[in-house]
Design an enzyme around this catalytic site. Structure first.
Site, PDB file in Angstrom:
ATOM      1  N   LYS A  51     -11.807   1.184  -1.054  1.00 13.28           N
ATOM      2  CA  LYS A  51     -10.832   1.694  -2.017  1.00 13.28           C
ATOM      3  C   LYS A  51     -11.491   1.773  -3.398  1.00 13.28           C
ATOM      4  O   LYS A  51     -12.399   2.557  -3.566  1.00 13.28           O
ATOM      5  CB  LYS A  51      -9.571   0.867  -1.916  1.00 13.28           C
ATOM      6  CG  LYS A  51      -8.853   1.329  -0.636  1.00 13.28           C
ATOM      7  CD  LYS A  51      -7.912   0.423   0.022  1.00 13.28           C
ATOM      8  CE  LYS A  51      -7.486   1.089   1.336  1.00 13.28           C
ATOM      9  NZ  LYS A  51      -6.921   0.158   2.291  1.00 13.28           N
TER      10      LYS A  51
ATOM     11  N   SER B  77       0.790  -1.227   0.000  1.00 14.33           N
ATOM     12  CA  SER B  77       0.000   0.000   0.000  1.00 14.33           C
ATOM     13  C   SER B  77       0.824   1.280   0.000  1.00 14.33           C
ATOM     14  O   SER B  77       0.320   2.324  -0.399  1.00 14.33           O
ATOM     15  CB  SER B  77      -0.984  -0.002   1.171  1.00 14.33           C
ATOM     16  OG  SER B  77      -0.321  -0.272   2.384  1.00 14.33           O
TER      17      SER B  77
ATOM     18  N   HIS C 185      -5.793  -3.163  -2.597  1.00 13.40           N
ATOM     19  CA  HIS C 185      -5.544  -2.182  -3.668  1.00 13.40           C
ATOM     20  C   HIS C 185      -5.605  -2.779  -5.067  1.00 13.40           C
ATOM     21  O   HIS C 185      -5.405  -2.065  -6.045  1.00 13.40           O
ATOM     22  CB  HIS C 185      -4.184  -1.506  -3.455  1.00 13.40           C
ATOM     23  CG  HIS C 185      -4.111  -0.750  -2.176  1.00 13.40           C
ATOM     24  ND1 HIS C 185      -4.582   0.537  -2.037  1.00 13.40           N
ATOM     25  CD2 HIS C 185      -3.659  -1.108  -0.950  1.00 13.40           C
ATOM     26  CE1 HIS C 185      -4.401   0.938  -0.792  1.00 13.40           C
ATOM     27  NE2 HIS C 185      -3.845  -0.038  -0.110  1.00 13.40           N
TER      28      HIS C 185
HETATM   29  C1  LIG Z   1      -6.734   0.002   3.619  1.00 10.80           C
HETATM   30  C2  LIG Z   1      -6.162  -1.335   3.864  1.00 10.80           C
HETATM   31  C3  LIG Z   1      -6.689  -2.167   4.840  1.00 10.80           C
HETATM   32  C4  LIG Z   1      -7.737  -1.700   5.810  1.00 10.80           C
HETATM   33  O1  LIG Z   1      -8.975  -1.625   5.235  1.00 10.80           O
HETATM   34  P1  LIG Z   1     -10.097  -0.728   5.952  1.00 10.80           P
HETATM   35  O2  LIG Z   1     -11.365  -1.206   5.385  1.00 10.80           O
HETATM   36  O3  LIG Z   1      -9.762   0.674   5.600  1.00 10.80           O
HETATM   37  O4  LIG Z   1      -9.982  -0.982   7.426  1.00 10.80           O
HETATM   38  C5  LIG Z   1      -6.197  -3.442   4.937  1.00 10.80           C
HETATM   39  N1  LIG Z   1      -5.205  -3.873   4.144  1.00 10.80           N
HETATM   40  C6  LIG Z   1      -4.632  -3.080   3.218  1.00 10.80           C
HETATM   41  C7  LIG Z   1      -3.519  -3.611   2.365  1.00 10.80           C
HETATM   42  C8  LIG Z   1      -5.093  -1.778   3.055  1.00 10.80           C
HETATM   43  O5  LIG Z   1      -4.520  -0.986   2.166  1.00 10.80           O
END
Ligand SMILES: *Cc1c(COP(=O)(O)O)cnc(C)c1O
Length: 390
Positions: free
Chosen positions: A240, A180, A208
């Site tokens: 996302k 990320s 992502h």
């Molecule tokens: C954003 C993210 C999360 C967390 O997800 P949320 O729904 O925002 O709690 C978990 N793993 C990765 C790789 C992320 O980028």
């Protein structure tokens, strides 16, 4: 009574002195290419809304309709009385979307990760992770009670060695699909091979990748053509590219039932609002019916990479919407991001402990709502910023 404030203030002061203090900017508009931040109009390059769904009219309409029918709150956890027909439909559609037998909704990705790792392993077991995995996966490792080991980023020979010299009862190998803060992809085919040779389960968090990677936006599993046997535990988030909120785990029948029975972060929390699930159902269909968004996004990514190399901007190589520009110094990265904001570009500045010390960076994220000219102007301004902010 002793107030905790004095002691807490010491740590706060230290963080400020180290240029690591974080402050929230106030967003006064919806997500999109054009945003309003702290009273200023600018182009947003810092959200994870890669396809522009967070403010899409079709998602908004579905959200409103579902609120009219189901209200705004889910009222309880899924196992008590919060599991609505909309949640059920979305789970079935997510299973189909991911090509897995079943999918299970979680309220956030953080909870999906912590709860899944905890539900699969226990004391005496082993969990192994890439050092740059998302904080929620690392926290899942710490909370699992199993032995928890990390290997240097993408260092698969070291991973191989860790797995061959340790003898957990059960072994779980965990990786981000797309990292990320770096935007690079895990080498999933090799991880599958290593997991296979050491009788380890493989869990991939594709927060992502969904909506973005693969010919049909099915994420990293599609990108590398990985079956449910090869990647048995697949995590996705809805906040996302899907533009809404929440998360899911996709996998076999037994895996999902295990989470329903034993997943503490699944059981002991309120279900997502049904309207969020309704909007997400629309997002899933738009990944196909508005596939031009994904194509445009990849076109913008290629344009950004090519432009950055022309300008000599130290961008990491990345085929994803995450385009990090390495700066190194914590104070400098803040100066550059302030400079950019002043010129009308909102770019995230990422510092330790989110990234390793000495690797502070701008985390530029692209989305399908951007135009070529937004990219070109950002690159031009960024090149100037790098010259002027020393
Ligand atoms: C954003 C993210 C999360 C967390 O997800 P949320 O729904 O925002 O709690 C978990 N793993 C990765 C790789 C992320 O980028």
């Amino acid at each position: 009574m002793v107030s905790p404030d004095c002691e807490l203030q010491l740590a706060l002061d230290a963080r400020r002195e180290n240029n690591l203090y974080r402050q929230r900017k106030i967003l006064q508009s919806a997500q999109g290419a054009q945003v309003q931040v702290d009273g200023q109009a600018c182009i947003g390059f810092s959200s994870n809304d890669y396809l522009g769904f967070a403010n899409h009219p079709a998602l908004i309409a579905a959200f409103k309709d579902a609120s009219d029918e189901y209200g705004v709150g889910s009222g309880a956890s899924h196992l008590v009385s919060g599991h609505s027909a909309i949640h059920q439909a979305l789970e079935e559609e997510l299973a189909e979307f991911t090509g897995r037998p079943r999918a299970l909704l979680f309220s956030t990705g953080y909870m999906a990760n912590v709860g899944t790792i905890r539900a699969f392993i226990d004391s005496g077991d082993l969990v192994v992770q890439d050092q740059l995995n998302h904080a929620s996966l690392l926290d899942g490792g710490f909370l699992s009670r199993a032995e928890f080991l990390r290997y240097p980023h993408q260092d698969l020979p070291t991973l191989d060695q860790i797995l061959s010299t340790t003898d957990g009862k059960r072994k779980l190998l965990v990786t981000d699909g797309v990292f990320s803060m770096d935007g690079d992809l895990a080498d999933v085919p090799t991880l599958v091979d290593i997991a296979d040779r050491h009788d380890s389960w493989l869990m991939v968090d594709d927060a992502h990748g969904f909506g973005v990677l693969g010919a049909n936006g099915r994420g990293i599993a599609e990108h590398f053509d990985m079956s449910v046997e090869q990647v048995p535990v697949l995590i996705g988030t809805l906040g996302k590219a899907f533009g809404t909120f929440g998360a899911f785990v996709a996998g076999s029948e037994a895996l999902i039932e295990t989470l329903i029975q034993f997943g503490r972060t699944y059981i002991y929390t309120t279900a997502l609002p049904p309207a969020v699930a309704a909007a997400t159902r629309v997002a899933l269909t738009l990944v196909d019916s508005e596939s031009w968004r994904r194509q445009k996004l990849h076109h913008l990514i290629a344009r950004f990479q090519a432009g950055a190399s022309q300008f000599g901007i130290p961008v990491l190589e990345s085929i994803t919407p995450i385009q990090p520009v390495l700066i190194g110094d914590d104070e400098k990265v803040m100066r550059i991001s302030e400079y950019l904001l002043d010129k009308g570009f909102w770019v995230g500045a990422i510092r330790p402990p989110t990234v390793p010390r000495g690797s502070a960076r701008l985390r530029i994220t692209l989305n399908a709502e951007h135009d070529e000219s937004d990219i070109d102007r950002l690159l031009d301004t960024l090149a100037t910023a790098l010259r002027e902010c020393r």
